[in-house]
Enzyme design. Structure first.
Site, PDB file in Angstrom:
ATOM      1  N   ALA A   1       2.213  53.272  28.001  1.00  0.00           N
ATOM      2  CA  ALA A   1       2.596  51.941  28.614  1.00  0.00           C
ATOM      3  C   ALA A   1       2.501  50.742  27.726  1.00  0.00           C
ATOM      4  CB  ALA A   1       1.762  51.581  30.028  1.00  0.00           C
TER       5      ALA A   1
ATOM      6  N   GLY B   1      50.580  35.804  31.073  1.00  0.00           N
ATOM      7  CA  GLY B   1      50.123  34.580  31.734  1.00  0.00           C
ATOM      8  C   GLY B   1      48.853  34.026  31.911  1.00  0.00           C
TER       9      GLY B   1
ATOM     10  N   ARG C   1      45.957  30.241  39.013  1.00  0.00           N
ATOM     11  CA  ARG C   1      45.204  30.395  40.416  1.00  0.00           C
ATOM     12  C   ARG C   1      43.886  31.026  40.312  1.00  0.00           C
ATOM     13  NH1 ARG C   1      49.595  33.860  44.066  1.00  0.00           N
ATOM     14  NH2 ARG C   1      48.022  33.368  45.575  1.00  0.00           N
TER      15      ARG C   1
ATOM     16  N   ASP D   1      47.588  42.704  34.799  1.00  0.00           N
ATOM     17  CA  ASP D   1      46.883  42.275  35.981  1.00  0.00           C
ATOM     18  C   ASP D   1      47.205  43.133  37.442  1.00  0.00           C
ATOM     19  OD1 ASP D   1      49.265  41.625  36.834  1.00  0.00           O
ATOM     20  OD2 ASP D   1      49.034  39.553  37.299  1.00  0.00           O
TER      21      ASP D   1
END
Length: 447
Positions: free
Chosen positions: A363, A14, A18, A108
């Protein structure tokens, strides 16, 4: 062949108009993965002999996603979306010769549980449909039952007033004998309000053949389908609430549960501690006793027992942290293995690296792993000490117990126990700073 072989068909053709999206509906993400991944995970729980995905809109995209998620799944094309029955008919060539139960799922519908699917697949009826008692039946198809089980399924648009008052609704999920499917699917018609071939009409055809049809029921929340962005957001909220509750029940400490976001496959061991605002992408395992401090993002990584991460750290795919390793704030790790006790305190990037046990990374250290075309690996030995702001230009190795001076750019291998210094000699210019600043201020005043 398995005693009760199963094939799973997942309908994913599909468009999902929407959703208001160019992306196929089943590729929208829920819990960090496409919707179709949830259906594939559900299918996997049945240990099927075959998984077939019916694609249509965006078939190429769907096919690529499925190939990544489930390489052995087969893709078939529904070039015209003429209904669920038409979609399943496209799978007949793949099901040729298969003898067993065919379970039809939807790409879905992400929340159908393993126990529910097992009940469907093991049911003795020739055709069995998954139903649920809806709080608000709305426009769902209705399941009409009687003394002989399931009599028929009626789509809402084709139902009369009495049928619409039935609360038992159709999820669309069903299981049926493969031979029966092959026999009946070719007889489906499209004489209905939508002009589509309904898979649900198989029930009436099977009953006409004297076959037994029945219903397995589940909680309504398992049947939640995604048709809109709002429904996707609601599904995400439902998934996260369930995942957080499960983590707490399994002995995981969540400092602020509502701010922790899990993926479909996140694994967290008991007595792990997860701080606020932690996001797990797909493929993360956190062992017992590890701690993830606030504001971390983790994807495709493994954190061993006793390790600590964060705050504000990012672990990317391929990051492997050994026991009692420490990754501090503003550190990013990608495709790198940190052995036991490694410390990476702050402001560092380690990509494509192997770090030996109890090494200390200063660091601002960066493994320069990419030359613009290819990635290269950095190897740092056990108990090595990498000075702050060291650039390690891969491919390069630093030996066991070796050191680099702060600010070094390391382009050659460093032997075990050696100190590597790779920076320009410092030169001091007496008084130049004052003269330079005076000249700049004078220039500014003239403007």
């Amino acid at each position: 062949m398995a005693e009760n072989p199963v094939a799973v068909v997942i309908l994913a053709a599909g468009q999902g108009s929407r959703m208001q999206s160019d992306l196929p509906k089943v590729l929208h993400r829920l819990a960090g993965v496409p919707l179709i991944a949830h259906a594939l995970a559900a299918a996997r729980s049945l240990e099927p002999e075959q998984v077939i995905v019916v694609a249509g809109h965006g078939a190429d995209q769907v096919g690529h996603a499925v190939a990544d998620l489930e390489p052995e799944a087969r893709i078939v094309l529904q070039s015209q979306q003429l209904g669920t029955g038409h979609a399943v008919r496209q799978t007949l060539p793949e099901l040729e010769g298969f003898e067993g139960k065919v379970v039809v799922l939807y790409g879905d519908t992400p929340f159908i549980g393993q126990d529910t699917l097992a009940a469907l697949a093991s049911h003795t009826a020739d055709i069995v449909v998954l139903g649920f008692e809806a709080e608000d039946p709305g426009r769902y198809g209705r399941l009409v039952t009687g003394a002989r089980g399931l009599e028929r399924i009626v789509e809402y648009k084709d139902a009369d007033a009495a049928t619409r008052r039935i609360a038992l609704c159709n999820s669309g999920v069903m299981a049926l004998d493969a031979a029966l499917l092959r026999q009946l699917i070719v007889r489906l018609g499209n004489d209905n309000a939508a002009g589509e071939y309904y898979l649900t009409d198989l029930v009436e055809l099977a009953r006409a053949e004297g076959r037994r049809a029945d219903v397995v029921t589940c909680d309504e929340e398992e049947t939640l389908g995604i048709n809109t962005r709002a429904e996707l957001a609601a599904a995400e909220a439902a998934f996260q609430a369930r995942a957080r509750r499960a983590a707490l029940e399994d002995g995981v400490t969540l400092s602020d549960p509502g701010t922790v976001w899990f993926a479909l496959d996140t694994v967290v061991g008991r007595d792990a501690i997860i701080g606020q605002n932690v996001v797990f992408g797909p493929g993360v395992t956190i062992e017992s006793g590890a701690e993830i401090l606030p504001f971390c993002h983790l994807t495709g990584c493994h954190v061993s027992e006793g390790a600590t991460v964060g705050p504000f750290a990012r672990l990317r795919p391929g990051a492997e942290l050994g026991a009692d390793a420490h990754v501090g704030n503003f550190v990013e790790i990608k495709n790198s293995v940190l052995d036991e006790g490694v410390k990476v305190g702050h402001l560092t990037y380690l990509g494509d690296a192997t770090i030996g046990e109890h090494a200390n990374i200063g660091a601002g250290t960066v493994t320069c792993n990419y030359d613009g075309v290819m990635k290269h690996r950095t190897r740092i030995g056990a108990r090595a000490f990498i000075g702050s702001d060291t650039m390690l230009v891969a491919p390069v190795s630093v030996g066991d117990a070796a050191m680099t001076g702060s600010g070094s750019v390391i382009t050659q291998d460093v032997p075990d126990g050696a100190l590597a210094l790779a920076r320009a000699r410092q030169v001091n210019k007496p008084g130049l700073a004052i003269r330079l600043m005076d000249a700049l201020r004078a220039k500014k005043e003239k403007r």
